[in-house]
Design a protein around this motif. Structure first.
Motif, PDB file in Angstrom:
ATOM      1  N   ARG A   1       0.839  -1.208   0.000  1.00  0.00           N
ATOM      2  CA  ARG A   1       0.000   0.000   0.000  1.00  0.00           C
ATOM      3  C   ARG A   1       0.870   1.253   0.000  1.00  0.00           C
ATOM      4  N   ALA A   2       1.910   1.270   0.825  1.00  0.00           N
ATOM      5  CA  ALA A   2       2.808   2.427   0.890  1.00  0.00           C
ATOM      6  C   ALA A   2       3.510   2.648  -0.443  1.00  0.00           C
ATOM      7  N   ARG A   3       3.893   1.561  -1.105  1.00  0.00           N
ATOM      8  CA  ARG A   3       4.562   1.669  -2.402  1.00  0.00           C
ATOM      9  C   ARG A   3       3.617   2.271  -3.440  1.00  0.00           C
ATOM     10  N   VAL A   4       2.358   1.863  -3.436  1.00  0.00           N
ATOM     11  CA  VAL A   4       1.379   2.398  -4.391  1.00  0.00           C
ATOM     12  C   VAL A   4       1.097   3.868  -4.091  1.00  0.00           C
ATOM     13  N   MET A   5       0.971   4.214  -2.818  1.00  0.00           N
ATOM     14  CA  MET A   5       0.709   5.609  -2.456  1.00  0.00           C
ATOM     15  C   MET A   5       1.893   6.503  -2.822  1.00  0.00           C
ATOM     16  N   GLU A   6       3.091   6.000  -2.656  1.00  0.00           N
ATOM     17  CA  GLU A   6       4.279   6.773  -3.006  1.00  0.00           C
ATOM     18  C   GLU A   6       4.334   7.024  -4.505  1.00  0.00           C
ATOM     19  N   ARG A   7       3.944   6.040  -5.294  1.00  0.00           N
ATOM     20  CA  ARG A   7       3.940   6.191  -6.741  1.00  0.00           C
ATOM     21  C   ARG A   7       2.872   7.193  -7.187  1.00  0.00           C
ATOM     22  N   GLN A   8       1.755   7.281  -6.470  1.00  0.00           N
ATOM     23  CA  GLN A   8       0.653   8.160  -6.865  1.00  0.00           C
ATOM     24  C   GLN A   8       0.800   9.577  -6.348  1.00  0.00           C
ATOM     25  N   LYS A   9       1.779   9.845  -5.499  1.00  0.00           N
ATOM     26  CA  LYS A   9       1.846  11.161  -4.883  1.00  0.00           C
ATOM     27  C   LYS A   9       2.363  12.244  -5.814  1.00  0.00           C
ATOM     28  N   TYR A  10       3.017  11.873  -6.899  1.00  0.00           N
ATOM     29  CA  TYR A  10       3.549  12.855  -7.835  1.00  0.00           C
ATOM     30  C   TYR A  10       2.559  13.099  -8.959  1.00  0.00           C
ATOM     31  N   ALA A  11       2.344  14.371  -9.266  1.00  0.00           N
ATOM     32  CA  ALA A  11       1.439  14.744 -10.357  1.00  0.00           C
ATOM     33  C   ALA A  11       2.162  14.557 -11.692  1.00  0.00           C
ATOM     34  N   PRO A  12       1.435  14.324 -12.764  1.00  0.00           N
ATOM     35  CA  PRO A  12       2.091  14.204 -14.065  1.00  0.00           C
ATOM     36  C   PRO A  12       2.753  15.522 -14.467  1.00  0.00           C
ATOM     37  N   VAL A  13       3.814  15.439 -15.241  1.00  0.00           N
ATOM     38  CA  VAL A  13       4.549  16.628 -15.657  1.00  0.00           C
ATOM     39  C   VAL A  13       3.728  17.452 -16.634  1.00  0.00           C
ATOM     40  N   TRP A  14       3.075  16.802 -17.573  1.00  0.00           N
ATOM     41  CA  TRP A  14       2.271  17.494 -18.558  1.00  0.00           C
ATOM     42  C   TRP A  14       0.801  17.180 -18.328  1.00  0.00           C
TER      43      TRP A  14
END
Length: 96
Positions: free
Chosen positions: A65-78
């Motif tokens: 769960r922490a790994r998935v949340m960490e991956r989703q925390k960044y917004a797309p660049v474009w």
């Protein structure tokens, strides 16, 4: 059954500890990668397979769960657009 096969955690740990990955991570982030999490996940996965312990299951699920949340925390660049711009067919102004 674990979320991934235990060999995946083992492979990720070996990859993380590799010289090429460590060099790239140090170049990109300025620090060596933290590989302990993959080793802990591998040990929890093996404990889950061997004894079906609830503690190992919860530790592994929480880590995923922490790994998935960490991956989703960044917004797309474009920002993705829904349709092309209205003047997409016009030639570009290359003289300016």
């Amino acid at each position: 059954q674990p979320p991934r096969p235990c060999e995946d955690y083992w492979w990720e740990w070996k990859h993380c500890r590799g010289l090429r990955h460590a060099f790239h991570h140090y170049y990109a982030h300025g620090e060596l990668p933290a590989c302990g999490r993959w080793r802990d996940d591998y040990e929890a996965c093996r404990a889950w397979e061997r004894g079906r312990t609830a503690a190992a299951q919860e530790a592994l699920c929480e880590s995923e769960r922490a790994r998935v949340m960490e991956r989703q925390k960044y917004a797309p660049v474009w920002m993705l657009r829904k349709s092309p711009p209205p003047d997409w067919y016009l030639p570009l102004d290359q003289g300016k």
